[in-house]
Design a protein around this motif. Sequence first.
Motif, PDB file in Angstrom:
ATOM      1  N   VAL A 107     -45.585 -44.546 -74.691  1.00 26.04           N
ATOM      2  CA  VAL A 107     -46.485 -43.442 -74.324  1.00 26.04           C
ATOM      3  C   VAL A 107     -46.907 -43.576 -72.866  1.00 26.04           C
ATOM      4  O   VAL A 107     -46.878 -42.609 -72.090  1.00 26.04           O
ATOM      5  N   GLY A 108     -47.298 -44.797 -72.469  1.00 27.50           N
ATOM      6  CA  GLY A 108     -47.694 -45.033 -71.090  1.00 27.50           C
ATOM      7  C   GLY A 108     -46.555 -44.785 -70.117  1.00 27.50           C
ATOM      8  O   GLY A 108     -46.737 -44.147 -69.070  1.00 27.50           O
ATOM      9  N   GLU A 109     -45.364 -45.261 -70.474  1.00 31.61           N
ATOM     10  CA  GLU A 109     -44.203 -45.089 -69.596  1.00 31.61           C
ATOM     11  C   GLU A 109     -43.864 -43.617 -69.412  1.00 31.61           C
ATOM     12  O   GLU A 109     -43.607 -43.161 -68.299  1.00 31.61           O
ATOM     13  N   TRP A 110     -43.868 -42.881 -70.503  1.00 30.50           N
ATOM     14  CA  TRP A 110     -43.549 -41.452 -70.423  1.00 30.50           C
ATOM     15  C   TRP A 110     -44.615 -40.673 -69.655  1.00 30.50           C
ATOM     16  O   TRP A 110     -44.298 -39.810 -68.840  1.00 30.50           O
ATOM     17  N   LEU A 111     -45.877 -40.985 -69.927  1.00 28.06           N
ATOM     18  CA  LEU A 111     -46.940 -40.261 -69.238  1.00 28.06           C
ATOM     19  C   LEU A 111     -46.905 -40.545 -67.743  1.00 28.06           C
ATOM     20  O   LEU A 111     -47.096 -39.642 -66.922  1.00 28.06           O
ATOM     21  N   GLY A 112     -46.628 -41.800 -67.366  1.00 29.73           N
ATOM     22  CA  GLY A 112     -46.496 -42.129 -65.953  1.00 29.73           C
ATOM     23  C   GLY A 112     -45.365 -41.357 -65.301  1.00 29.73           C
ATOM     24  O   GLY A 112     -45.486 -40.867 -64.172  1.00 29.73           O
ATOM     25  N   LYS A 113     -44.250 -41.241 -66.019  1.00 29.37           N
ATOM     26  CA  LYS A 113     -43.119 -40.493 -65.474  1.00 29.37           C
ATOM     27  C   LYS A 113     -43.434 -39.014 -65.369  1.00 29.37           C
ATOM     28  O   LYS A 113     -43.086 -38.358 -64.382  1.00 29.37           O
ATOM     29  N   MET A 114     -44.123 -38.465 -66.388  1.00 33.75           N
ATOM     30  CA  MET A 114     -44.508 -37.057 -66.349  1.00 33.75           C
ATOM     31  C   MET A 114     -45.420 -36.775 -65.161  1.00 33.75           C
ATOM     32  O   MET A 114     -45.254 -35.787 -64.454  1.00 33.75           O
ATOM     33  N   HIS A 115     -46.393 -37.639 -64.929  1.00 36.40           N
ATOM     34  CA  HIS A 115     -47.315 -37.446 -63.817  1.00 36.40           C
ATOM     35  C   HIS A 115     -46.595 -37.584 -62.474  1.00 36.40           C
ATOM     36  O   HIS A 115     -46.893 -36.866 -61.523  1.00 36.40           O
ATOM     37  N   SER A 180     -62.847 -33.176 -58.525  1.00 35.34           N
ATOM     38  CA  SER A 180     -61.951 -32.266 -57.807  1.00 35.34           C
ATOM     39  C   SER A 180     -60.990 -32.994 -56.878  1.00 35.34           C
ATOM     40  O   SER A 180     -59.985 -32.431 -56.446  1.00 35.34           O
ATOM     41  N   GLN A 181     -61.284 -34.263 -56.569  1.00 32.32           N
ATOM     42  CA  GLN A 181     -60.420 -35.032 -55.672  1.00 32.32           C
ATOM     43  C   GLN A 181     -59.310 -35.764 -56.415  1.00 32.32           C
ATOM     44  O   GLN A 181     -58.424 -36.353 -55.796  1.00 32.32           O
ATOM     45  N   LEU A 182     -59.364 -35.728 -57.741  1.00 31.39           N
ATOM     46  CA  LEU A 182     -58.400 -36.474 -58.538  1.00 31.39           C
ATOM     47  C   LEU A 182     -57.218 -35.605 -58.937  1.00 31.39           C
ATOM     48  O   LEU A 182     -57.362 -34.384 -59.102  1.00 31.39           O
ATOM     49  N   PRO A 183     -56.049 -36.204 -59.113  1.00 35.01           N
ATOM     50  CA  PRO A 183     -54.908 -35.435 -59.628  1.00 35.01           C
ATOM     51  C   PRO A 183     -55.165 -35.032 -61.072  1.00 35.01           C
ATOM     52  O   PRO A 183     -55.845 -35.745 -61.809  1.00 35.01           O
ATOM     53  N   CYS A 184     -54.656 -33.868 -61.465  1.00 39.56           N
ATOM     54  CA  CYS A 184     -54.846 -33.397 -62.839  1.00 39.56           C
ATOM     55  C   CYS A 184     -53.786 -34.005 -63.744  1.00 39.56           C
ATOM     56  O   CYS A 184     -52.621 -34.079 -63.380  1.00 39.56           O
ATOM     57  N   GLY A 185     -54.199 -34.399 -64.927  1.00 38.45           N
ATOM     58  CA  GLY A 185     -53.224 -34.942 -65.874  1.00 38.45           C
ATOM     59  C   GLY A 185     -53.918 -35.515 -67.089  1.00 38.45           C
ATOM     60  O   GLY A 185     -55.065 -35.946 -67.018  1.00 38.45           O
ATOM     61  N   ALA A 186     -53.229 -35.517 -68.204  1.00 42.86           N
ATOM     62  CA  ALA A 186     -53.822 -36.026 -69.438  1.00 42.86           C
ATOM     63  C   ALA A 186     -53.994 -37.537 -69.373  1.00 42.86           C
ATOM     64  O   ALA A 186     -53.168 -38.249 -68.816  1.00 42.86           O
ATOM     65  N   VAL A 187     -55.085 -38.027 -69.949  1.00 38.93           N
ATOM     66  CA  VAL A 187     -55.315 -39.471 -70.016  1.00 38.93           C
ATOM     67  C   VAL A 187     -55.429 -39.894 -71.472  1.00 38.93           C
ATOM     68  O   VAL A 187     -55.988 -40.934 -71.788  1.00 38.93           O
ATOM     69  N   PHE A 214     -50.220 -50.000 -72.714  1.00 37.98           N
ATOM     70  CA  PHE A 214     -50.152 -48.622 -72.220  1.00 37.98           C
ATOM     71  C   PHE A 214     -50.122 -48.591 -70.697  1.00 37.98           C
ATOM     72  O   PHE A 214     -49.288 -47.920 -70.085  1.00 37.98           O
ATOM     73  N   MET A 215     -51.047 -49.332 -70.063  1.00 42.93           N
ATOM     74  CA  MET A 215     -51.126 -49.322 -68.600  1.00 42.93           C
ATOM     75  C   MET A 215     -49.886 -49.946 -67.965  1.00 42.93           C
ATOM     76  O   MET A 215     -49.412 -49.479 -66.925  1.00 42.93           O
ATOM     77  N   ALA A 216     -49.331 -50.984 -68.589  1.00 42.40           N
ATOM     78  CA  ALA A 216     -48.112 -51.603 -68.056  1.00 42.40           C
ATOM     79  C   ALA A 216     -46.967 -50.597 -68.076  1.00 42.40           C
ATOM     80  O   ALA A 216     -46.187 -50.501 -67.126  1.00 42.40           O
ATOM     81  N   GLY A 217     -46.865 -49.828 -69.170  1.00 48.25           N
ATOM     82  CA  GLY A 217     -45.835 -48.805 -69.252  1.00 48.25           C
ATOM     83  C   GLY A 217     -46.050 -47.722 -68.222  1.00 48.25           C
ATOM     84  O   GLY A 217     -45.106 -47.277 -67.553  1.00 48.25           O
ATOM     85  N   TYR A 218     -47.287 -47.293 -68.057  1.00 53.60           N
ATOM     86  CA  TYR A 218     -47.607 -46.230 -67.095  1.00 53.60           C
ATOM     87  C   TYR A 218     -47.230 -46.649 -65.673  1.00 53.60           C
ATOM     88  O   TYR A 218     -46.598 -45.893 -64.925  1.00 53.60           O
ATOM     89  N   LYS A 219     -47.595 -47.858 -65.312  1.00 57.86           N
ATOM     90  CA  LYS A 219     -47.387 -48.310 -63.935  1.00 57.86           C
ATOM     91  C   LYS A 219     -45.920 -48.575 -63.601  1.00 57.86           C
ATOM     92  O   LYS A 219     -45.575 -48.763 -62.433  1.00 57.86           O
ATOM     93  N   ARG A 220     -45.061 -48.593 -64.619  1.00 58.66           N
ATOM     94  CA  ARG A 220     -43.631 -48.718 -64.325  1.00 58.66           C
ATOM     95  C   ARG A 220     -43.112 -47.463 -63.622  1.00 58.66           C
ATOM     96  O   ARG A 220     -42.077 -47.509 -62.944  1.00 58.66           O
ATOM     97  N   ASN A 221     -43.821 -46.346 -63.786  1.00 60.37           N
ATOM     98  CA  ASN A 221     -43.377 -45.091 -63.183  1.00 60.37           C
ATOM     99  C   ASN A 221     -44.359 -44.505 -62.172  1.00 60.37           C
ATOM    100  O   ASN A 221     -43.978 -43.691 -61.343  1.00 60.37           O
ATOM    101  N   ARG A 222     -45.603 -44.914 -62.245  1.00 65.23           N
ATOM    102  CA  ARG A 222     -46.598 -44.367 -61.307  1.00 65.23           C
ATOM    103  C   ARG A 222     -47.769 -45.321 -61.171  1.00 65.23           C
ATOM    104  O   ARG A 222     -48.310 -45.789 -62.160  1.00 65.23           O
ATOM    105  N   GLN A 223     -48.153 -45.604 -59.939  1.00 66.35           N
ATOM    106  CA  GLN A 223     -49.313 -46.450 -59.677  1.00 66.35           C
ATOM    107  C   GLN A 223     -50.574 -45.592 -59.555  1.00 66.35           C
ATOM    108  O   GLN A 223     -50.535 -44.491 -59.018  1.00 66.35           O
TER     109      GLN A 223
END
Length: 279
Positions: A107-115, A180-187, A214-223
């Motif tokens: 889930v984290g990996e996919w969401l990072g890639k989507m973002h 308003s300064q943050l990127p939009c995306g599901a968390v 989850f965070m390890a998967g996310y950061k594989r595609n987006r920091q």
Amino acid sequence: MRTDLIHHVDEEDDVRIIYKATTTDGQAFAVRILSNSYTTKEDLVGQARLCKMFSQAGLSVPKRLYKEDTLPYMTLSWKGQEAFAVVEEWMPGRELEHLDINLIGQVGEWLGKMHHIATETIIHFSSESPWSMFGSNDELAQDAHTLKVALQKSGANRTLYEELYALYEKKRKKLKERWSQLPCGAVQGAFLSYAAERVDDDSEKMGDIYFNAFMAGYKRNRQLSQQEQDILNDLIGLRRAFACYQVDDVLHRIEIGDIHQVNVELEKMLFYMKKQLII
């Protein structure tokens, strides 16, 4: 052609119906019919663009079908009201019942890639989710207010709920200033690390393990940016403390007069609000 009803919600202001349509040659499609106040034609076009982008990037996302006029939806009439129908390729599978450590990592990996993909183009959506904070239909704020009023009329520990709501206002203010300064995306994935039913035990320690996966998967595609890291603890704390099921449980305890358990739940909510995760 064979059609099977998969999902059916037909309320006065919210229609969501899904059929599985199978042609004589074996091709299967999902036909989604929807009618509500928050979905616009522009949103449907944006959704189709996102599906195409994600699919081209290798994510297993069903492709939307387009009409001859290049629109990814059809306009219908449903009980006298405007409705939309979208058709997409049928993706076999089943709804997730229990989460495991490998799935939350995915889930984290996919969401990072989507973002990451979403940052490459700008797609404007005019609708708002009730789960989005600071919108016109901020359910978290509504639930928090309802609970506050109920607590003030109950015999709950005043020190506990006043401390809880002081923290709530402090975190809400911080988030609103930076929203308003943050990127939009599901968390949702970060929240689900703690909220979803897990195949492992439901302890807080195991929730931390799932969150880290989850965070390890996310950061594989987006920091995460520094701004995102600065507010993530506040966001997760608010979401966990004032989740709809958490608020409903406390309201129920107040209703039946179980004030001892109300105070126990307030202590739990304070714990969520104060917790500092290592991001």
